[in-house]
Design a protein around this motif. Structure first.
Motif, PDB file in Angstrom:
ATOM      1  N   MET A  14       0.736  -1.138   0.030  1.00 22.24           N
ATOM      2  CA  MET A  14      -0.097  -0.051   0.115  1.00 22.24           C
ATOM      3  C   MET A  14       0.811   1.257   0.041  1.00 22.24           C
ATOM      4  O   MET A  14       1.604   1.547   1.012  1.00 22.24           O
ATOM      5  N   LYS A  15       0.890   2.139  -1.041  1.00 23.01           N
ATOM      6  CA  LYS A  15       1.705   3.225  -0.992  1.00 23.01           C
ATOM      7  C   LYS A  15       0.814   4.321  -1.458  1.00 23.01           C
ATOM      8  O   LYS A  15       0.520   4.690  -2.275  1.00 23.01           O
ATOM      9  N   PRO A  16       0.645   5.061  -0.023  1.00 17.21           N
ATOM     10  CA  PRO A  16      -0.110   6.273  -0.349  1.00 17.21           C
ATOM     11  C   PRO A  16       0.609   7.394  -0.866  1.00 17.21           C
ATOM     12  O   PRO A  16       1.936   7.384  -0.864  1.00 17.21           O
ATOM     13  N   PRO A  17      -0.076   8.638  -1.178  1.00 20.73           N
ATOM     14  CA  PRO A  17       0.638   9.660  -1.544  1.00 20.73           C
ATOM     15  C   PRO A  17       1.494   9.985  -0.494  1.00 20.73           C
ATOM     16  O   PRO A  17       1.514  10.044   0.522  1.00 20.73           O
ATOM     17  N   GLY A  18       2.973  10.128  -1.071  1.00 21.12           N
ATOM     18  CA  GLY A  18       4.019  10.676  -0.105  1.00 21.12           C
ATOM     19  C   GLY A  18       4.852   9.780   0.447  1.00 21.12           C
ATOM     20  O   GLY A  18       5.889   9.699   0.934  1.00 21.12           O
ATOM     21  N   ALA A  19       4.469   8.483   0.089  1.00 23.74           N
ATOM     22  CA  ALA A  19       5.206   7.198   0.724  1.00 23.74           C
ATOM     23  C   ALA A  19       6.614   7.112  -0.078  1.00 23.74           C
ATOM     24  O   ALA A  19       6.822   7.398  -1.360  1.00 23.74           O
ATOM     25  N   PHE A  20       7.669   6.451   0.733  1.00 20.66           N
ATOM     26  CA  PHE A  20       8.910   6.240   0.141  1.00 20.66           C
ATOM     27  C   PHE A  20       8.885   5.090  -0.979  1.00 20.66           C
ATOM     28  O   PHE A  20       8.031   4.341  -0.837  1.00 20.66           O
ATOM     29  N   GLY A  21       9.945   5.074  -1.616  1.00 26.18           N
ATOM     30  CA  GLY A  21       9.844   3.983  -2.540  1.00 26.18           C
ATOM     31  C   GLY A  21      11.048   2.977  -1.956  1.00 26.18           C
ATOM     32  O   GLY A  21      11.300   2.939  -0.669  1.00 26.18           O
ATOM     33  N   SER A  22      11.527   1.985  -2.766  1.00 27.37           N
ATOM     34  CA  SER A  22      12.351   0.808  -2.095  1.00 27.37           C
ATOM     35  C   SER A  22      13.521   0.868  -2.997  1.00 27.37           C
ATOM     36  O   SER A  22      13.696   1.105  -3.923  1.00 27.37           O
ATOM     37  N   GLY A  23      14.475   0.381  -2.049  1.00 26.78           N
ATOM     38  CA  GLY A  23      15.986   0.481  -2.756  1.00 26.78           C
ATOM     39  C   GLY A  23      16.363  -0.507  -3.729  1.00 26.78           C
ATOM     40  O   GLY A  23      15.538  -1.532  -3.978  1.00 26.78           O
ATOM     41  N   LEU A  24      17.231  -0.306  -4.562  1.00 24.53           N
ATOM     42  CA  LEU A  24      17.313  -1.528  -5.681  1.00 24.53           C
ATOM     43  C   LEU A  24      17.887  -2.774  -5.092  1.00 24.53           C
ATOM     44  O   LEU A  24      18.974  -2.721  -4.155  1.00 24.53           O
ATOM     45  N   GLN A  25      17.192  -3.719  -5.421  1.00 22.12           N
ATOM     46  CA  GLN A  25      17.372  -5.027  -4.575  1.00 22.12           C
ATOM     47  C   GLN A  25      17.165  -6.196  -5.700  1.00 22.12           C
ATOM     48  O   GLN A  25      16.523  -6.006  -6.582  1.00 22.12           O
ATOM     49  N   GLN A  26      17.594  -7.264  -5.198  1.00 24.79           N
ATOM     50  CA  GLN A  26      17.162  -8.559  -5.879  1.00 24.79           C
ATOM     51  C   GLN A  26      16.408  -9.485  -4.679  1.00 24.79           C
ATOM     52  O   GLN A  26      16.814  -9.455  -3.559  1.00 24.79           O
ATOM     53  N   ASP A  27      15.270  -9.854  -5.088  1.00 22.71           N
ATOM     54  CA  ASP A  27      14.518 -10.720  -4.099  1.00 22.71           C
ATOM     55  C   ASP A  27      15.352 -11.873  -3.365  1.00 22.71           C
ATOM     56  O   ASP A  27      15.179 -12.050  -2.250  1.00 22.71           O
ATOM     57  N   TYR A  28      16.133 -12.472  -4.094  1.00 20.89           N
ATOM     58  CA  TYR A  28      16.763 -13.665  -3.722  1.00 20.89           C
ATOM     59  C   TYR A  28      17.675 -13.533  -2.526  1.00 20.89           C
ATOM     60  O   TYR A  28      17.842 -14.204  -1.821  1.00 20.89           O
ATOM     61  N   THR A  29      18.043 -12.326  -2.414  1.00 19.71           N
ATOM     62  CA  THR A  29      18.874 -11.789  -1.179  1.00 19.71           C
ATOM     63  C   THR A  29      18.248 -12.371  -0.016  1.00 19.71           C
ATOM     64  O   THR A  29      18.782 -12.703   0.844  1.00 19.71           O
ATOM     65  N   ASN A  30      16.918 -12.091   0.098  1.00 19.31           N
ATOM     66  CA  ASN A  30      16.233 -12.567   1.399  1.00 19.31           C
ATOM     67  C   ASN A  30      15.690 -13.767   1.195  1.00 19.31           C
ATOM     68  O   ASN A  30      14.797 -14.403   2.263  1.00 19.31           O
ATOM     69  N   TRP A  31      15.805 -14.655   0.157  1.00 20.82           N
ATOM     70  CA  TRP A  31      15.225 -16.252   0.072  1.00 20.82           C
ATOM     71  C   TRP A  31      16.386 -16.908   0.126  1.00 20.82           C
ATOM     72  O   TRP A  31      16.127 -18.321  -0.402  1.00 20.82           O
ATOM     73  N   GLN A  32      17.662 -16.824   0.414  1.00 22.60           N
ATOM     74  CA  GLN A  32      18.734 -17.879   0.132  1.00 22.60           C
ATOM     75  C   GLN A  32      18.392 -18.791   1.110  1.00 22.60           C
ATOM     76  O   GLN A  32      19.148 -19.794   0.771  1.00 22.60           O
TER      77      GLN A  32
END
Length: 169
Positions: A14-32
């Motif tokens: 849920m990204k309301p007006p003014g919400a921050f973005g997300s940094g450059l990532q690869q999902d696998y980093t947290n799925w190892q």
């Protein structure tokens, strides 16, 4: 032969007006920790609202989904927004593709596809579903993923510096 897919992660963003973005990532980093090779892990982003550039739409770096750009590591700080990010220098001259979407549009991408999103600078909300799948031949890893996730959540909350107190009723 074809393989069927099993859901292992489901997330609403849920990204309301003014919400921050997300940094450059690869999902696998947290799925190892999942016993599934990278090429058998994909995500499907389903747009529930319009997702234009100024809404903080997903940006994907094409052609860079063949290798993990970070050294092998056990995820440790998955709730820190700057943890596990990919350094932009590793992308070379590759430019991101903006996935401007309308409600009902779907983008499917590899667990190794570098991606990010900008802040929502519009006056509209942007809601998306992120559904992640693994090949069925590796078994159902839904419970394993969420056991790991909640283990990290407990660790993160246990390390909070917020004082607890007993209410005096």
């Amino acid at each position: 032969p074809r393989d069927s897919a099993l859901l292992f992660k489901d997330k609403a963003i849920m990204k309301p007006p003014g919400a921050f973005g997300s940094g450059l990532q690869q999902d696998y980093t947290n799925w190892q920790e999942l016993p599934v090779p990278t090429q058998f892990l994909v995500s499907a982003l389903v747009a529930l609202d319009s997702a234009k550039a100024d809404y903080g739409a997903l940006q994907v770096y094409p052609g860079l989904h063949h290798q993990h750009l970070r050294p092998p590591e056990k995820p440790s700080d998955i709730f820190n927004p700057s943890a596990g990010l990919v350094e932009k220098e590793l992308l070379g001259d590759v430019q991101p593709v903006m996935t401007e979407l309308e409600p009902g549009d779907v983008v499917i991408f590899s667990s190794l596809a570098p991606h990010c999103s900008g802040p929502n600078r519009s006056d509209q909300k942007r809601r998306t579903l992120f559904l992640s799948y693994s090949a069925a031949r590796f078994g159902d890893v839904y419970d394993l993923y969420y056991d790991n996730f909640y283990g990290y959540l407990k660790k993160d909350r246990a390390e909070s510096n917020c004082e607890t107190f007993e209410a005096d009723y």
